[in-house]
Design an enzyme around this catalytic site. Sequence first.
Site, PDB file in Angstrom:
ATOM      1  N   HIS A  93      -7.634  -4.709  10.560  1.00 35.66           N
ATOM      2  CA  HIS A  93      -7.100  -4.934   8.821  1.00 35.66           C
ATOM      3  C   HIS A  93      -5.465  -5.494   8.287  1.00 35.66           C
ATOM      4  CE1 HIS A  93      -4.561  -0.298   9.337  1.00 35.66           C
ATOM      5  NE2 HIS A  93      -3.646  -1.507   9.730  1.00 35.66           N
ATOM      6  N   GLU A 105      -9.580  -1.822   5.385  1.00 34.47           N
ATOM      7  CA  GLU A 105      -9.814  -1.287   6.321  1.00 34.47           C
ATOM      8  C   GLU A 105     -11.594  -2.432   6.601  1.00 34.47           C
ATOM      9  OE1 GLU A 105      -7.971  -0.221   8.741  1.00 34.47           O
ATOM     10  OE2 GLU A 105      -7.786   2.173   7.915  1.00 34.47           O
ATOM     11  N   ASP A 164       1.061  -1.466  -0.317  1.00 36.82           N
ATOM     12  CA  ASP A 164      -0.357  -0.604   0.170  1.00 36.82           C
ATOM     13  C   ASP A 164       1.159   1.050   0.323  1.00 36.82           C
ATOM     14  OD1 ASP A 164       1.197  -0.385   2.237  1.00 36.82           O
ATOM     15  OD2 ASP A 164      -0.824  -0.975   3.143  1.00 36.82           O
ATOM     16  N   ASN A 203      -7.209  -3.149  14.463  1.00 37.56           N
ATOM     17  CA  ASN A 203      -8.535  -3.392  13.618  1.00 37.56           C
ATOM     18  C   ASN A 203      -8.650  -4.344  13.312  1.00 37.56           C
ATOM     19  OD1 ASN A 203      -7.564  -2.775  11.602  1.00 37.56           O
ATOM     20  ND2 ASN A 203      -9.318  -0.840  11.170  1.00 37.56           N
TER      21      ASN A 203
HETATM   22  C1  GLP Z   1      -0.550  -0.126   8.175  1.00 34.90           C
HETATM   23  C2  GLP Z   1       0.298  -0.487   7.301  1.00 34.90           C
HETATM   24  C3  GLP Z   1      -0.406  -2.428   7.673  1.00 34.90           C
HETATM   25  C4  GLP Z   1       0.320  -2.867   8.781  1.00 34.90           C
HETATM   26  C5  GLP Z   1       0.280  -2.055  10.073  1.00 34.90           C
HETATM   27  C6  GLP Z   1       0.732  -2.395  11.246  1.00 34.90           C
HETATM   28  O1  GLP Z   1      -2.221   0.065   9.086  1.00 34.90           O
HETATM   29  N1  GLP Z   1      -0.961  -0.234   6.667  1.00 34.90           N
HETATM   30  O2  GLP Z   1       0.409  -2.752   6.790  1.00 34.90           O
HETATM   31  O3  GLP Z   1       0.103  -4.193   8.948  1.00 34.90           O
HETATM   32  O4  GLP Z   1       0.382  -0.240  10.311  1.00 34.90           O
HETATM   33  O5  GLP Z   1       0.938  -1.425  11.828  1.00 34.90           O
HETATM   34  P1  GLP Z   1       2.619  -1.792  12.738  1.00 34.90           P
HETATM   35  O6  GLP Z   1       3.335  -2.737  12.651  1.00 34.90           O
HETATM   36  O7  GLP Z   1       3.289   0.362  13.480  1.00 34.90           O
HETATM   37  O8  GLP Z   1       1.448  -1.840  13.993  1.00 34.90           O
END
Ligand code: GLP
Length: 262
Positions: free
Chosen positions: A138, A143, A67, A136
Amino acid sequence: MKVLIFETEEEAKRNAASRLLRQVQLSPSSVLGLATGGTMEAVYAHLIQMSLDQSVSWSGVATFNLDEYWGVPADSPASYRTYMNAHLFDHIDIVRSATHVPASDGRDPRDAAQLYEDAISAAGGIDLQLLGIGKNGHIGFNEPTSSLSSTTRIKTLTDDTRRANRRYFDRLEDVPKYALTVGIGTILASKECLIVGTGQDKAAAVKAMIEGPVSAVCPASALQMHRNVTVVIDEQAARDLELIDYYQHVHPAGQEADLFDV
Ligand code: GLP
């Protein structure tokens, strides 16, 4: 799902890195799907060190990130392109043109999405898709209530997700409201998935992913429909799992006998 529970966050992240390294060692022309976020910073740091220590070349590897924030230029400090360069690509011998992050510029997002899907297909599909998990549930920026068969498209971020990613921006108001993300269908089309989650903040999402119903309310639960998923978590993220004793019985301390036997 193969559920591997490690005592510490550090062990979990090291194990995830060793799995990525092994993929590149066994298949030097692998197509990897890559993720961003705080969790992956340590995974990539281990991966860089392991690649150096074991002289593993990335020169034949292609990558596709999950993304990118919509409207954030690739050269912005907050872009996922900048993140990937800083945390991985600048430190390995990967060919930069073989690294892909969804376009974030002003072109029509539908065109950008289709180009990305076409590029993944032209590369032969994703061999190993690395994933983190949002609080959440995702995956990528899919989402809750994302279609479980979605492909790359623009998504509106939830306020919770924007707050969770606030640390990469000066102010909350600067966190983009939209992102271009591969879809859940795109993720499910990969040959193998590796999802990493650590810390008690992720416990509810991890439980819903592994033991909840398959539901768009928890996008990661769609992984129950994939035939080759490895879940790498620490004890904090595993603490709500009802069948934790079973997972630990099958893979004591997150180990599997055949990991390095192939
Ligand atoms: C972002 C990314 C996701 C990732 C998520 C969790 O939203 N788009 O791909 O899994 O963060 O991030 P963290 O590892 O900082 O909790």
